[in-house]
Design a protein around this motif. Structure first.
Motif, short mmCIF file in Angstrom:
data_model
loop_
_atom_site.label_atom_id
_atom_site.label_comp_id
_atom_site.label_asym_id
_atom_site.label_seq_id
_atom_site.Cartn_x
_atom_site.Cartn_y
_atom_site.Cartn_z
N ILE A 92 -3.84 0.77 15.49
CA ILE A 92 -3.27 0.13 16.68
C ILE A 92 -2.21 1.03 17.30
CG2 ILE A 92 -1.90 -1.81 17.49
CD1 ILE A 92 -3.24 -3.53 15.42
N VAL A 93 -1.33 1.57 16.46
CA VAL A 93 -0.28 2.45 16.99
C VAL A 93 -0.91 3.63 17.71
CG1 VAL A 93 1.68 3.92 16.42
CG2 VAL A 93 1.31 1.81 15.14
N VAL A 150 -3.06 -1.02 11.08
CA VAL A 150 -1.80 -0.87 11.82
C VAL A 150 -1.73 0.53 12.45
CG1 VAL A 150 0.71 -0.86 11.66
CG2 VAL A 150 -0.61 -2.52 10.36
N VAL A 151 -2.08 1.54 11.64
CA VAL A 151 -2.03 2.91 12.15
C VAL A 151 -2.95 3.06 13.36
CG1 VAL A 151 -2.65 5.29 11.60
CG2 VAL A 151 -1.37 3.92 9.94
N ILE A 208 4.49 7.11 11.09
CA ILE A 208 3.71 6.39 12.09
C ILE A 208 4.25 4.97 12.26
CG2 ILE A 208 1.43 5.45 12.63
CD1 ILE A 208 0.23 7.94 11.40
N ARG A 218 -5.62 -0.94 1.82
CA ARG A 218 -5.74 0.30 2.58
C ARG A 218 -6.21 -0.01 4.00
NH1 ARG A 218 -8.63 3.75 -1.04
NH2 ARG A 218 -6.58 4.17 -1.92
N PHE A 246 -3.86 3.82 19.03
CA PHE A 246 -4.52 3.37 20.25
C PHE A 246 -3.51 3.20 21.38
CE2 PHE A 246 -6.13 -0.22 22.88
CZ PHE A 246 -7.15 0.48 23.50
N ILE A 247 -2.38 2.54 21.09
CA ILE A 247 -1.38 2.31 22.14
C ILE A 247 -0.88 3.63 22.70
CG2 ILE A 247 0.95 1.43 22.59
CD1 ILE A 247 0.40 -0.73 20.52
N VAL A 248 -0.49 4.53 21.81
CA VAL A 248 0.08 5.80 22.26
C VAL A 248 -0.95 6.60 23.04
CG1 VAL A 248 1.05 8.01 21.51
CG2 VAL A 248 1.80 5.89 20.41
N PHE A 254 1.69 -2.70 27.80
CA PHE A 254 0.41 -2.58 27.09
C PHE A 254 -0.22 -3.97 26.90
CE2 PHE A 254 -1.93 -2.73 23.09
CZ PHE A 254 -2.87 -1.74 23.30
N VAL A 313 -5.71 -2.74 5.69
CA VAL A 313 -4.59 -3.32 6.44
C VAL A 313 -3.68 -2.21 6.97
CG1 VAL A 313 -2.44 -4.61 6.16
CG2 VAL A 313 -4.56 -5.54 5.27
N MET A 314 -3.35 -1.27 6.09
CA MET A 314 -2.46 -0.18 6.48
C MET A 314 -3.05 0.63 7.64
SD MET A 314 0.38 1.42 5.59
CE MET A 314 0.84 2.20 7.10
N TYR A 315 -4.32 1.00 7.47
CA TYR A 315 -4.91 1.85 8.51
C TYR A 315 -5.22 1.09 9.79
CZ TYR A 315 -4.78 5.90 5.61
OH TYR A 315 -4.31 6.95 4.87
N TYR A 338 0.82 -1.20 0.00
CA TYR A 338 0.00 0.00 0.00
C TYR A 338 0.86 1.26 0.00
CZ TYR A 338 -3.55 3.38 1.10
OH TYR A 338 -4.38 4.47 1.05
#
Lengths: 290, 298
Positions: B39-40, B36-37, A110, B30, B42-44, A125, B32-34, A94
């Motif tokens: 999750i990141v 991952v984004v 990111i 798309r 959410f963690i932060v 976490f 899949v990409m978002y 992507y």
């Protein structure tokens, strides 16, 4: 030819010495791990490592079988790889081929941010958020098991897979794609039948490097896998990996004891596994760079 | 080919379905990409959200009390700063020196190949193995004991590849003409490097150094074996002292503390401080990189 000034020579030699330290450090790592592991081969003997139990502290008989630790690491690593590969490669495709430049400029940092989160923070976490979710979803008595560990490891491995695969996909020559499009293939056909296959060796290298990272990861895994040393391939079981064993037990062992040397044996196995994975990965990388 | 046959029969419909199929696949990637984004993010956000209420001036500036159940996290902060400083003092000169040698002096041959494969090997060694190595070499063999110096040296070995690789990249971007010009004016090789090559590669070198610092600050496994004390209230006075460190403190609070559930606000607070320090270093590195990219056009 003017003879170089002595100062120039001295600087050159200093820099040469600096460059040699990397070789020295690698040599010392192998020497010191070996040195501390060898006494184990002499005293209880290497055959002890083949035992099926890891019971380092016991009133009856201590056992130092690597089998439960190796299956623990193997189970977690394979599952994490299975999780991380489709997601990582999908995200890489992507980023490299579909995202607009503006989108890329935001998305890439990111992913890099994810690589920057310390493993102990991710472990924390996992412990507080992920483990209860896994527990509820699978209806288990505890969320601290191989499944939680591998999900967390998959997350940690994603940046490695994404950045190296994306690099490989981007370095496929534009001419390949143009030729495919000119022959009437759609963008998607070009992507999956031309671009991705051409980048395959780089993608394989990315996966191998990610596996190396997963096997070697310590803190997150130690915090969420439950740390029960038993031979199992059931994802809902608690497992104990090689890395977690070293980290958890090294603090309490007397220096020079059998247990101490046994932990160094675990370290040697770990070092060799990651070394091999990285060597294969480097070979694959060289394949696509040439 | 089956697709072409189909196309000659019903050209418009096949084309439409194929385009539709293409769109679906794009959206899948798309997603899949978002994913991952998300999750990141959410963690932060989770750590920031839960951590901010725990942060106060006294949390940052006070000693822990009652085994870490109350009070602040001053000793781990100081400990981490000491470790990071020691690490960079050792690894920066070594790393930059190696990069200069590889890029400016060495002829490509067996020696440089050996150095390069040593660097890639080093980059792949698991952090806990660095811990074992540091324990065997620095703690016991050199007799430093568990101390700042043992930990810093171990961490320095670990981040050396990061610094070497980014420094070399930085040196490579300096055009050859700058070196040629300086040499033609009679400068020696070192004068050329010092005055004409290094100044232009400093942003790149700094980026690498900061990324390395970020990594060193967040690592737990190596310092677990070479420095860290779980509860040690004296601030360090020499490099041979033991210290607490932030990542280890978080690990301790989250898993070893007898009342782990009760001290959760402190865990989140510590996690947030660690995250801010580490990601702060990364942000600075990214800013320097971007700024440098805009400024320098040869």
């Amino acid at each position: 030819m003017i003879k170089p000034h002595w100062k120039e020579k001295a600087i050159r030699l200093t820099l040469l010495a600096a460059a040699s330290t990397s070789i020295l450090i690698v040599a010392l790592i192998f020497i010191f791990l070996g040195k501390e592991a060898v006494p184990f081969a002499e005293d209880p003997g290497l055959s002890n490592l083949a035992s099926a139990d890891w019971v380092p502290v016991s009133f009856q008989e201590e056992q130092f079988g690597l089998l439960p630790l190796i299956t623990g690491s193997l189970l977690v690593t394979l599952m994490a790889t299975i999780f991380t590969v489709p997601v990582g490669i999908g995200a890489a495709i992507y980023l490299a081929e579909i995202a607009t430049p503006k989108e890329r400029a935001i998305l890439k940092p990111i992913i890099e941010l994810l690589a920057g989160i310390p493993s102990v923070v991710l472990g924390f976490f996992g412990l507080i958020v992920l483990a209860p979710i896994v527990k509820a979803v699978f209806g288990l008595p505890t969320g601290l098991n191989a499944m939680t560990g591998s999900l967390l490891l998959a997350l940690m491995a994603i940046p490695t897979v994404v950045s190296i695969s994306e690099d490989a996909i981007q370095s496929v020559p534009e001419a390949y794609k143009s030729a495919s499009l000119a022959l009437g293939a759609t963008r998607l056909q070009t992507l999956f039948r031309v671009t991705v296959p051409a980048a395959m060796s780089g993608i394989i290298a990315a996966v191998m490097l990610a596996m190396g990272r997963i096997v070697g990861e310590t803190m997150a895994v130690m915090m969420v896998t439950g740390n029960a040393a038993k031979v199992t391939l059931d994802p809902t079981d608690s497992v104990r990996t090689m890395t977690a064993t070293i980290a958890a037990e090294m603090g309490e062992v007397p220096v020079g004891s059998v247990h101490y040397h046994a932990l160094f044996c675990v370290g040697v196995v770990l070092l060799l596994v990651t070394f091999l994975l990285n060597m294969v990965a480097q070979r694959a990388l060289r394949g696509y760079q040439n | 080919m089956s697709t072409r046959k189909a196309e000659t029969k019903q050209p418009t419909e096949t084309k439409a379905t194929r385009r539709y199929f293409d769109e679906v696949v794009y959206w899948l990637l798309r997603a899949v990409m978002y994913f991952v984004v998300a999750i990141v993010g959410f963690i932060v956000l989770k750590i920031v959200w839960e951590g901010v209420p725990a942060i106060s001036w006294s949390f940052l500036s006070e000693m822990p009390r009652k085994g870490g159940a109350e009070g602040g996290i001053l000793p781990p902060i100081v400990g981490t700063l000491c470790l990071v400083t020691g690490t960079i003092i050792v690894s920066l000169p070594l790393g930059v020196g190696t990069a200069i040698y590889l890029n400016e002096y060495a002829r490509q041959g067996p020696f440089t190949r050996l150095v390069r494969s040593a660097i890639t090997t080093l980059a792949g060694v698991p952090s806990i193995v660095f811990g074992l190595f540091g324990l065997g070499l620095f703690v016991y063999f050199f007799g430093f004991g568990q101390s700042i110096i043992a930990g810093s040296l171990t961490l320095a070995c670990m981040i050396l590849p990061t610094i070497i690789v980014s420094s070399e990249e930085a040196l490579k971007t300096v055009p050859q003409s700058l070196r040629d010009g300086s040499l033609a004016l009679g400068a020696t090789k070192w004068q050329t490097i010092w005055k004409n090559v290094l100044p232009y590669s400093i942003p790149g070198i700094m980026t690498g150094a900061i990324l390395g610092i970020g990594r060193a600050a967040g690592e737990t496994a190596p310092i677990l074996l070479t420095v860290a004390a779980s509860y040690y209230l004296t601030l360090p006075s020499s490099i041979f002292d033991q210290v607490m460190a932030l990542p280890y403190h978080l690990y301790y609070l989250a898993t070893q503390h007898p009342e782990a559930a009760k001290v959760q606000p402190l865990q989140y607070g510590t996690a947030l401080v660690l995250l801010v320090i580490v990601l702060g270093f990364y942000m600075v590195a990214i800013l320097i990189r971007n700024r440098f990219r805009k400024q320098c056009r040869w």
